[in-house]
Structure formats: structure tokens, C-alpha cells
Design a protein around this motif. Sequence first.
Motif, PDB file in Angstrom:
ATOM      1  N   MET A   6     -47.479 -59.155 -12.180  1.00 57.94           N
ATOM      2  CA  MET A   6     -47.778 -58.112 -11.202  1.00 57.94           C
ATOM      3  C   MET A   6     -46.637 -58.146 -10.199  1.00 57.94           C
ATOM      4  O   MET A   6     -46.257 -59.213  -9.707  1.00 57.94           O
ATOM      5  CB  MET A   6     -49.109 -58.394 -10.504  1.00 57.94           C
ATOM      6  N   HIS A   7     -46.060 -56.975  -9.939  1.00 54.70           N
ATOM      7  CA  HIS A   7     -44.941 -56.881  -9.009  1.00 54.70           C
ATOM      8  C   HIS A   7     -45.315 -55.984  -7.842  1.00 54.70           C
ATOM      9  O   HIS A   7     -45.836 -54.881  -8.047  1.00 54.70           O
ATOM     10  CB  HIS A   7     -43.702 -56.311  -9.720  1.00 54.70           C
ATOM     11  N   VAL A   8     -45.050 -56.468  -6.629  1.00 56.15           N
ATOM     12  CA  VAL A   8     -45.226 -55.659  -5.422  1.00 56.15           C
ATOM     13  C   VAL A   8     -43.845 -55.165  -5.029  1.00 56.15           C
ATOM     14  O   VAL A   8     -42.942 -55.957  -4.754  1.00 56.15           O
ATOM     15  CB  VAL A   8     -45.869 -56.482  -4.283  1.00 56.15           C
ATOM     16  N   THR A   9     -43.680 -53.843  -5.050  1.00 59.15           N
ATOM     17  CA  THR A   9     -42.387 -53.220  -4.774  1.00 59.15           C
ATOM     18  C   THR A   9     -42.582 -52.012  -3.865  1.00 59.15           C
ATOM     19  O   THR A   9     -43.689 -51.488  -3.752  1.00 59.15           O
ATOM     20  CB  THR A   9     -41.713 -52.754  -6.080  1.00 59.15           C
ATOM     21  N   TRP A  16     -46.076 -49.284  -0.260  1.00 59.79           N
ATOM     22  CA  TRP A  16     -45.830 -50.321  -1.256  1.00 59.79           C
ATOM     23  C   TRP A  16     -46.784 -50.142  -2.419  1.00 59.79           C
ATOM     24  O   TRP A  16     -47.855 -49.560  -2.275  1.00 59.79           O
ATOM     25  CB  TRP A  16     -46.015 -51.697  -0.629  1.00 59.79           C
ATOM     26  N   GLN A  17     -46.398 -50.664  -3.579  1.00 57.18           N
ATOM     27  CA  GLN A  17     -47.230 -50.536  -4.772  1.00 57.18           C
ATOM     28  C   GLN A  17     -47.333 -51.872  -5.488  1.00 57.18           C
ATOM     29  O   GLN A  17     -46.453 -52.710  -5.386  1.00 57.18           O
ATOM     30  CB  GLN A  17     -46.642 -49.500  -5.722  1.00 57.18           C
ATOM     31  N   GLY A  18     -48.422 -52.023  -6.219  1.00 56.60           N
ATOM     32  CA  GLY A  18     -48.602 -53.142  -7.129  1.00 56.60           C
ATOM     33  C   GLY A  18     -48.569 -52.581  -8.529  1.00 56.60           C
ATOM     34  O   GLY A  18     -49.301 -51.638  -8.847  1.00 56.60           O
ATOM     35  N   LYS A  19     -47.700 -53.120  -9.355  1.00 60.51           N
ATOM     36  CA  LYS A  19     -47.512 -52.565 -10.689  1.00 60.51           C
ATOM     37  C   LYS A  19     -47.391 -53.693 -11.698  1.00 60.51           C
ATOM     38  O   LYS A  19     -46.613 -54.628 -11.509  1.00 60.51           O
ATOM     39  CB  LYS A  19     -46.231 -51.727 -10.683  1.00 60.51           C
ATOM     40  N   LYS A  20     -48.164 -53.608 -12.780  1.00 61.27           N
ATOM     41  CA  LYS A  20     -48.082 -54.607 -13.843  1.00 61.27           C
ATOM     42  C   LYS A  20     -46.844 -54.344 -14.690  1.00 61.27           C
ATOM     43  O   LYS A  20     -46.416 -53.201 -14.840  1.00 61.27           O
ATOM     44  CB  LYS A  20     -49.318 -54.543 -14.730  1.00 61.27           C
ATOM     45  N   SER A  27     -50.753 -49.870 -10.249  1.00 61.43           N
ATOM     46  CA  SER A  27     -52.172 -50.245 -10.252  1.00 61.43           C
ATOM     47  C   SER A  27     -52.817 -49.844  -8.934  1.00 61.43           C
ATOM     48  O   SER A  27     -53.986 -49.493  -8.882  1.00 61.43           O
ATOM     49  CB  SER A  27     -52.332 -51.749 -10.444  1.00 61.43           C
ATOM     50  N   PHE A  28     -52.035 -49.935  -7.855  1.00 59.63           N
ATOM     51  CA  PHE A  28     -52.531 -49.541  -6.536  1.00 59.63           C
ATOM     52  C   PHE A  28     -51.360 -49.239  -5.614  1.00 59.63           C
ATOM     53  O   PHE A  28     -50.227 -49.637  -5.886  1.00 59.63           O
ATOM     54  CB  PHE A  28     -53.419 -50.635  -5.926  1.00 59.63           C
ATOM     55  N   LYS A  29     -51.652 -48.538  -4.536  1.00 59.02           N
ATOM     56  CA  LYS A  29     -50.671 -48.232  -3.501  1.00 59.02           C
ATOM     57  C   LYS A  29     -51.246 -48.678  -2.169  1.00 59.02           C
ATOM     58  O   LYS A  29     -52.446 -48.553  -1.940  1.00 59.02           O
ATOM     59  CB  LYS A  29     -50.357 -46.741  -3.470  1.00 59.02           C
TER      60      LYS A  29
END
Length: 75
Positions: A6-9, A16-20, A27-29
Motif C-alpha cells: 500500500m502506497h500513500v502518495t 493524498w491517496q492510498g493505492k495498492k 483505495s481511498f483519498k
Amino acid sequence: MSGKDMHVTPHPDGGWQGKKGGAKRASFKAETQAEARERAIDQGKREGLEVSIHGKDGRIREKNSYGNDPYPPKG
């Protein structure tokens, strides 16, 4: 990026976003990096993911694994 990451960028539209790893969509913002970090860690603990927190420049600032890490490590 693998599916167990999971990367927070920074999000392209702000915030900011969380993306697998390997996902096309986030996955979320979240509005702040702190909020995104907290959500990513919660999800990482639930799903056994490795969580990487990136800075605005894209570099990894923090990395933690919430999966089943072998101890002692191999090698």
C-alpha cells in the motif's frame, strides 16, 4: 509495486491517496498526509500489507510491514 503493498502518495487532484500496488484506482483519498497515513496503516494491519509513505517529491519517507514477516529473516 506488488499487490501486497500500500502506497500513500500525493493525489493528482490534490490531497493524498492510498493505492495498492498494481491498482489503477486509489483505495481511498484523504485531505492530509497524516490522515492518509493513518488509514493506510489501519488497512495494512487488517490485510497484512507493507505500507510505504511517500513525500511530495515521491521518495519513500517511511516503510513498515504489517504482514507475516519471518523471524529471524532468511539470509
